[in-house]
Design a protein around this motif. Sequence first.
Motif, PDB file in Angstrom:
ATOM      1  N   ASN A 148      10.766 -18.492  56.155  1.00  0.00           N
ATOM      2  CA  ASN A 148      11.391 -18.903  54.903  1.00  0.00           C
ATOM      3  C   ASN A 148      12.780 -18.292  54.749  1.00  0.00           C
ATOM      4  OD1 ASN A 148      11.272 -20.148  52.184  1.00  0.00           O
ATOM      5  ND2 ASN A 148      11.284 -18.031  51.486  1.00  0.00           N
ATOM      6  N   ASP A 149      12.905 -17.010  55.094  1.00  0.00           N
ATOM      7  CA  ASP A 149      14.217 -16.356  55.029  1.00  0.00           C
ATOM      8  C   ASP A 149      15.220 -17.033  55.954  1.00  0.00           C
ATOM      9  OD1 ASP A 149      13.210 -14.583  53.192  1.00  0.00           O
ATOM     10  OD2 ASP A 149      12.786 -13.011  54.671  1.00  0.00           O
ATOM     11  N   GLU A 150      14.761 -17.375  57.158  1.00  0.00           N
ATOM     12  CA  GLU A 150      15.644 -18.051  58.099  1.00  0.00           C
ATOM     13  C   GLU A 150      16.082 -19.420  57.577  1.00  0.00           C
ATOM     14  OE1 GLU A 150      13.429 -18.165  61.670  1.00  0.00           O
ATOM     15  OE2 GLU A 150      13.751 -16.036  62.185  1.00  0.00           O
ATOM     16  N   LEU A 151      15.129 -20.172  56.985  1.00  0.00           N
ATOM     17  CA  LEU A 151      15.464 -21.488  56.450  1.00  0.00           C
ATOM     18  C   LEU A 151      16.416 -21.379  55.260  1.00  0.00           C
ATOM     19  CD1 LEU A 151      11.977 -23.251  56.634  1.00  0.00           C
ATOM     20  CD2 LEU A 151      13.964 -23.654  58.094  1.00  0.00           C
ATOM     21  N   GLN A 152      16.191 -20.376  54.406  1.00  0.00           N
ATOM     22  CA  GLN A 152      17.093 -20.184  53.273  1.00  0.00           C
ATOM     23  C   GLN A 152      18.512 -19.863  53.743  1.00  0.00           C
ATOM     24  OE1 GLN A 152      15.327 -17.185  50.774  1.00  0.00           O
ATOM     25  NE2 GLN A 152      14.077 -18.667  49.653  1.00  0.00           N
ATOM     26  N   GLN A 153      18.622 -19.095  54.788  1.00  0.00           N
ATOM     27  CA  GLN A 153      19.938 -18.771  55.328  1.00  0.00           C
ATOM     28  C   GLN A 153      20.614 -20.021  55.884  1.00  0.00           C
ATOM     29  OE1 GLN A 153      21.492 -15.786  55.085  1.00  0.00           O
ATOM     30  NE2 GLN A 153      23.287 -16.877  55.865  1.00  0.00           N
ATOM     31  N   GLN A 154      19.819 -20.866  56.553  1.00  0.00           N
ATOM     32  CA  GLN A 154      20.377 -22.111  57.078  1.00  0.00           C
ATOM     33  C   GLN A 154      20.849 -23.021  55.944  1.00  0.00           C
ATOM     34  OE1 GLN A 154      17.533 -23.924  59.683  1.00  0.00           O
ATOM     35  NE2 GLN A 154      17.429 -22.187  61.081  1.00  0.00           N
ATOM     36  N   VAL A 155      20.031 -23.096  54.866  1.00  0.00           N
ATOM     37  CA  VAL A 155      20.419 -23.917  53.718  1.00  0.00           C
ATOM     38  C   VAL A 155      21.704 -23.388  53.093  1.00  0.00           C
ATOM     39  CG1 VAL A 155      19.769 -24.585  51.380  1.00  0.00           C
ATOM     40  CG2 VAL A 155      18.097 -24.718  53.210  1.00  0.00           C
ATOM     41  N   THR A 156      21.816 -22.074  52.959  1.00  0.00           N
ATOM     42  CA  THR A 156      23.028 -21.466  52.408  1.00  0.00           C
ATOM     43  C   THR A 156      24.240 -21.800  53.263  1.00  0.00           C
ATOM     44  OG1 THR A 156      21.738 -19.646  51.455  1.00  0.00           O
ATOM     45  CG2 THR A 156      24.105 -19.298  51.725  1.00  0.00           C
ATOM     46  N   ASN A 157      24.069 -21.709  54.574  1.00  0.00           N
ATOM     47  CA  ASN A 157      25.174 -22.032  55.479  1.00  0.00           C
ATOM     48  C   ASN A 157      25.593 -23.493  55.351  1.00  0.00           C
ATOM     49  OD1 ASN A 157      25.077 -19.388  56.412  1.00  0.00           O
ATOM     50  ND2 ASN A 157      23.819 -19.886  58.179  1.00  0.00           N
ATOM     51  N   LEU A 158      24.591 -24.384  55.234  1.00  0.00           N
ATOM     52  CA  LEU A 158      24.899 -25.802  55.093  1.00  0.00           C
ATOM     53  C   LEU A 158      25.587 -26.091  53.766  1.00  0.00           C
ATOM     54  CD1 LEU A 158      21.644 -27.401  56.553  1.00  0.00           C
ATOM     55  CD2 LEU A 158      23.900 -27.359  57.600  1.00  0.00           C
ATOM     56  N   GLN A 159      25.139 -25.412  52.687  1.00  0.00           N
ATOM     57  CA  GLN A 159      25.781 -25.601  51.390  1.00  0.00           C
ATOM     58  C   GLN A 159      27.234 -25.158  51.423  1.00  0.00           C
ATOM     59  OE1 GLN A 159      23.217 -23.432  48.736  1.00  0.00           O
ATOM     60  NE2 GLN A 159      21.895 -25.202  48.332  1.00  0.00           N
ATOM     61  N   ARG A 160      27.492 -24.035  52.052  1.00  0.00           N
ATOM     62  CA  ARG A 160      28.875 -23.564  52.159  1.00  0.00           C
ATOM     63  C   ARG A 160      29.717 -24.537  52.966  1.00  0.00           C
ATOM     64  NH1 ARG A 160      27.678 -17.134  53.491  1.00  0.00           N
ATOM     65  NH2 ARG A 160      26.926 -16.572  51.385  1.00  0.00           N
ATOM     66  N   ALA A 161      29.127 -25.037  54.054  1.00  0.00           N
ATOM     67  CA  ALA A 161      29.864 -26.009  54.868  1.00  0.00           C
ATOM     68  C   ALA A 161      30.143 -27.278  54.073  1.00  0.00           C
ATOM     69  CB  ALA A 161      29.079 -26.329  56.140  1.00  0.00           C
TER      70      ALA A 161
END
Length: 250
Positions: free
Chosen positions: A65-78
């Motif tokens: 879940n932590d890894e997925l949240q980090q990926q979502v955050t990265n995608l949102q920033r992008a």
Amino acid sequence: MASRPPPRFVVRPHDAPVGRRRLLWLGVAWLTSLVIVGLLVGGLARRATPAANEQRQVKALAKQNDELQQQVTNLQRAGQVADIATQSLRKTLSEREEEISGLRADLGFYSRLTGGDAQREGLKVQEVRLLPVENSHAWNLTFSLTQNAKRGDDVTGNAMVSVEGLRGDKVVQLDWPALGDAAQKDGMPFRFKYFQQLQGTIVLPADFRPTRLIIKAQPAGDDPVTRTVAWGEALSGHLTPTQGEQDAQP
């Protein structure tokens, strides 16, 4: 002489070191067996306990879940960066389109003014622009009058403006006396050789929805020139001689 009976107890010397070693080995073996049994029991308990399995699964899911949240955050920033870049590009394109439209209008204006190889032409209405007056139903109107430089003679006269639109369900045309300044009841005067810019303010009724501007320039001793411009085109502020134009010689 009588014989002596054999003794009931025999005392023999005791080997103390051997006995201690034997006890030590027995103690070590016992402790080792206890450790082995404890390890086996603990391993079996961990493997067999559902709570332990669930705990491991929870830890694994939490990590995922932590890894997925980090990926979502990265995608949102992008995505935010892409949106900002897109908005900036659209703004730049809009500015360039407006600039090109203005340059085309200027080109048409000066081409009309100089005339080039064209024949001598008369009066013409160009560059019609409207700007709203804040907190009112008034509009500032600006337009240019030109004539071909080859004519070389001064032109004089008056210009009037009418507005066509909707009032309720009916098409209504408001003429200059209902729009303009009472001091200019005969229209806006002009006198020029090459070109002149005229400015005025018109006031529309609150229940009136404008659709078109009709500008009529009446030169002295000549036929009037009329140009009809869509209200939206006048608001854009950039018109070439071929946009929204109807020149008439009644």
